[in-house]
Design an enzyme around this catalytic site. Sequence first.
Site, mmCIF file in Angstrom:
data_model
loop_
_atom_site.group_PDB
_atom_site.id
_atom_site.type_symbol
_atom_site.label_atom_id
_atom_site.label_comp_id
_atom_site.label_asym_id
_atom_site.label_seq_id
_atom_site.Cartn_x
_atom_site.Cartn_y
_atom_site.Cartn_z
ATOM 1 N N ARG A 1 0.883 -1.164 0.000
ATOM 2 C CA ARG A 1 0.000 0.000 0.000
ATOM 3 C C ARG A 1 0.919 1.211 0.000
ATOM 4 O O ARG A 1 1.741 1.391 0.907
ATOM 5 C CB ARG A 1 -0.908 -0.025 1.226
ATOM 6 C CG ARG A 1 -1.911 1.136 1.312
ATOM 7 C CD ARG A 1 -1.374 2.232 2.196
ATOM 8 N NE ARG A 1 -2.361 3.267 2.478
ATOM 9 C CZ ARG A 1 -2.079 4.405 3.114
ATOM 10 N NH1 ARG A 1 -0.856 4.662 3.536
ATOM 11 N NH2 ARG A 1 -3.019 5.287 3.337
ATOM 12 N N LEU A 2 0.810 2.037 -1.027
ATOM 13 C CA LEU A 2 1.720 3.155 -1.244
ATOM 14 C C LEU A 2 1.098 4.420 -0.668
ATOM 15 O O LEU A 2 0.111 4.938 -1.200
ATOM 16 C CB LEU A 2 2.001 3.319 -2.738
ATOM 17 C CG LEU A 2 2.461 2.039 -3.459
ATOM 18 C CD1 LEU A 2 2.427 2.236 -4.971
ATOM 19 C CD2 LEU A 2 3.862 1.650 -3.003
ATOM 20 N N ASP A 3 1.699 4.947 0.384
ATOM 21 C CA ASP A 3 1.138 6.080 1.102
ATOM 22 C C ASP A 3 1.179 7.363 0.273
ATOM 23 O O ASP A 3 2.214 7.710 -0.307
ATOM 24 C CB ASP A 3 1.916 6.280 2.414
ATOM 25 C CG ASP A 3 1.406 7.429 3.239
ATOM 26 O OD1 ASP A 3 0.262 7.351 3.722
ATOM 27 O OD2 ASP A 3 2.150 8.425 3.388
ATOM 28 N N ALA A 4 0.050 8.055 0.230
ATOM 29 C CA ALA A 4 -0.062 9.414 -0.309
ATOM 30 C C ALA A 4 0.761 9.635 -1.580
ATOM 31 O O ALA A 4 1.649 10.486 -1.623
ATOM 32 C CB ALA A 4 0.332 10.425 0.762
ATOM 33 N N GLU B 1 -2.600 5.058 -2.166
ATOM 34 C CA GLU B 1 -3.450 6.017 -1.459
ATOM 35 C C GLU B 1 -3.305 7.333 -2.211
ATOM 36 O O GLU B 1 -2.198 7.858 -2.349
ATOM 37 C CB GLU B 1 -3.037 6.212 -0.010
ATOM 38 C CG GLU B 1 -3.963 7.183 0.710
ATOM 39 C CD GLU B 1 -3.333 7.890 1.910
ATOM 40 O OE1 GLU B 1 -4.085 8.503 2.683
ATOM 41 O OE2 GLU B 1 -2.098 7.837 2.062
ATOM 42 N N ASP C 1 -11.386 7.530 -0.871
ATOM 43 C CA ASP C 1 -11.857 8.332 0.259
ATOM 44 C C ASP C 1 -13.289 8.808 0.040
ATOM 45 O O ASP C 1 -14.042 8.984 0.995
ATOM 46 C CB ASP C 1 -10.940 9.539 0.480
ATOM 47 C CG ASP C 1 -9.659 9.167 1.190
ATOM 48 O OD1 ASP C 1 -9.554 8.030 1.685
ATOM 49 O OD2 ASP C 1 -8.743 10.012 1.260
ATOM 50 N N HIS D 1 -15.732 6.456 1.560
ATOM 51 C CA HIS D 1 -15.714 6.587 3.017
ATOM 52 C C HIS D 1 -16.501 7.809 3.464
ATOM 53 O O HIS D 1 -17.324 7.743 4.382
ATOM 54 C CB HIS D 1 -14.292 6.689 3.559
ATOM 55 C CG HIS D 1 -14.250 7.171 4.985
ATOM 56 N ND1 HIS D 1 -14.185 8.509 5.312
ATOM 57 C CD2 HIS D 1 -14.329 6.500 6.166
ATOM 58 C CE1 HIS D 1 -14.214 8.647 6.634
ATOM 59 N NE2 HIS D 1 -14.302 7.446 7.178
ATOM 60 N N HIS D 2 -16.237 8.951 2.832
ATOM 61 C CA HIS D 2 -16.884 10.195 3.266
ATOM 62 C C HIS D 2 -18.400 10.103 3.117
ATOM 63 O O HIS D 2 -19.150 10.526 4.013
ATOM 64 C CB HIS D 2 -16.354 11.377 2.441
ATOM 65 C CG HIS D 2 -14.884 11.619 2.591
ATOM 66 N ND1 HIS D 2 -14.128 11.051 3.599
ATOM 67 C CD2 HIS D 2 -14.011 12.375 1.846
ATOM 68 C CE1 HIS D 2 -12.871 11.441 3.476
ATOM 69 N NE2 HIS D 2 -12.789 12.246 2.429
ATOM 70 N N HIS E 1 -7.256 3.818 9.460
ATOM 71 C CA HIS E 1 -6.399 4.441 10.474
ATOM 72 C C HIS E 1 -6.443 5.962 10.383
ATOM 73 O O HIS E 1 -6.444 6.650 11.414
ATOM 74 C CB HIS E 1 -4.961 3.926 10.343
ATOM 75 C CG HIS E 1 -4.210 4.506 9.194
ATOM 76 N ND1 HIS E 1 -4.276 3.998 7.912
ATOM 77 C CD2 HIS E 1 -3.383 5.582 9.115
ATOM 78 C CE1 HIS E 1 -3.529 4.719 7.107
ATOM 79 N NE2 HIS E 1 -2.965 5.694 7.802
ATOM 80 N N ASP E 2 -6.455 6.506 9.165
ATOM 81 C CA ASP E 2 -6.471 7.957 8.990
ATOM 82 C C ASP E 2 -7.793 8.570 9.430
ATOM 83 O O ASP E 2 -7.826 9.571 10.154
ATOM 84 C CB ASP E 2 -6.236 8.311 7.521
ATOM 85 C CG ASP E 2 -4.763 8.575 7.209
ATOM 86 O OD1 ASP E 2 -4.026 8.957 8.127
ATOM 87 O OD2 ASP E 2 -4.365 8.385 6.054
#
Length: 582
Positions: free
Chosen positions: A250-253, A289, A314, A317-318, A384-385
């Site tokens: 999983r590649l962050d940001a 991500e 995201d 999720h929102h 987590h975020d």
Amino acid sequence: MTVVVRHPLAVWAPKPERLRLRLGDETLPMTRDDDGWWTPDGVDDVPADARYGYLVDDERTPRPDPRSRRQPDGVHELSQRFDPTAFAWTDEAWTGRPLAGGVIYELHIGTFTPDGTLDAAVERLDHLVDLGVTHVEVLPVNAFNGRWNWGYDGVLWYAVQETYGGPAAYQRFVDACHARGLAVIQDVVYNHLGPSGNHLPEFGPYFSEGGANTWGTSMNLDGPDSDEVRRYIIDNALMWLSDMHVDGLRLDAVHALVDNRAQHVLEQLAEETAALSAHQGRPLTLIAESDMNDPRLITSREAHGYGLDAQWSDDYHHALHVALTGETTGYYEDFEGLSVLARALTHGYVHDGTRSSFRERHHGRPIDRLTMPTSRLVTFAQDHDQIGNRAAGDRLSQTVPPARLAVGAVLNLLTPFTPMLFMGEEWGASTPWQFFTSHPEHDLGEATAKGRIEEFAKMGWNPDDVPDPQDPATFERSKLDWTEPGTGHHAELLDLHRRLIALRRSQSDLTDPRFTTTEAAADDDAGVIVLQRGGVTVAVNLGREEVSVAVDGALELATAEGVALSDGSLTLPPDSAAVVIA
């Protein structure tokens, strides 16, 4: 690509004029080649567990190896060699798992168990098998300064944090996962380094001149000497996938990876990962991500995309968070109404060229729903975020009643996308998951706490609700309570999650990756949303009154008493969901 075999203690350091090797008690000269690599003079046999570091120019304190595989005494101290081939793997028959059709479980090693170690996490893997998840996604484990951290302050990407057990424990963890049929996705951070223990600038131009992102200086991906910086990143990714037998990253940001080359570093990573996958004969998955809502990330390289396998969404999720909580502050403002959730279910993105009020501009690009598989979007009700970056780190279980949590589970696990759970979500864990750090430097700790309060200003949250990240109690509060899953409403919610995942596995319509087989309709006034996935109907009532929905088929699952199906009419009391199969 030509593979260059270098001395085991060679190091890339084009910046210093002089470099010396500290090997045990000895200080030895090194010689630099034309490419900026330094090799120790006259050092032929290096002990397998040797401790070593580098003296940069006139510096008297040795620096750890930028590619250190182990830091037994912390990120400022000497590195130690580690032989990844010494481990006796038992996963020879493991052929991996594709992401499509899977269910991901995100966990943080330090708070997943009371002991907070990789070996302790192994003891809880059977819980995940019983739950029915297929992929375990581990928050970053690379070495950071301090004893506990989310993992995004890592500074030595090749080393596994010692407080978790180090690299050998990591191999035991992956091997144990494979023995239980669980694939492992490792969260990695390539867009920045942590604020303490980062010695890379002393060695070379790892960072771009004047470039910065939210978390610090940007990596040098396209400037002078960026070839080796890119190699540093890609070699690290391949290390996890080869030496550690990991099944995906999983590649962050990734939106913070500023790269203006003709081939973006993500495309290069996808290309080399695909080559390794072909050689190993198992699927290797790359999940981005990204907040860009740009489908080029997950478009194949043949179709001129980057070729990544999936990305977090995201937007979903929102929309789901607002539907369950009614919260519309900050970036949630654009996601009010079940019709927005219906759009996310059928379009993948909510913002696909529309105006984002939070960003104060138009945002995103549409997904080609005729060709893009829905499985390339990873969706979630919590992660987590989205928990930890709330003022108090509160989960949905701390604000939403059990009946509505059950509805959230249905909308999370029966989506057209690849669903993900955050550890403890499956039983409605009562423990928060807060932002915690253990920076040894007092000033850095104070600055971190102040920065958190300022970060929440736009969301309208009370600064008094923000716990001190440096307080050890913040970390301890965030650990799961494993006495909960077998009690009361926790046990009921856990059973529902098991049944939903089993249902997803048994009904092919629920893993069908075609956008064209999904329909969704919502009545914002009544609080009703109906999702149609082939012959499976998912109906939800989040309104205040009982409703009736016309549907054909047999009632397969209900989250509440009072749900009934008679003569094609489905009765749904408030805060309930049902699954009907034609």
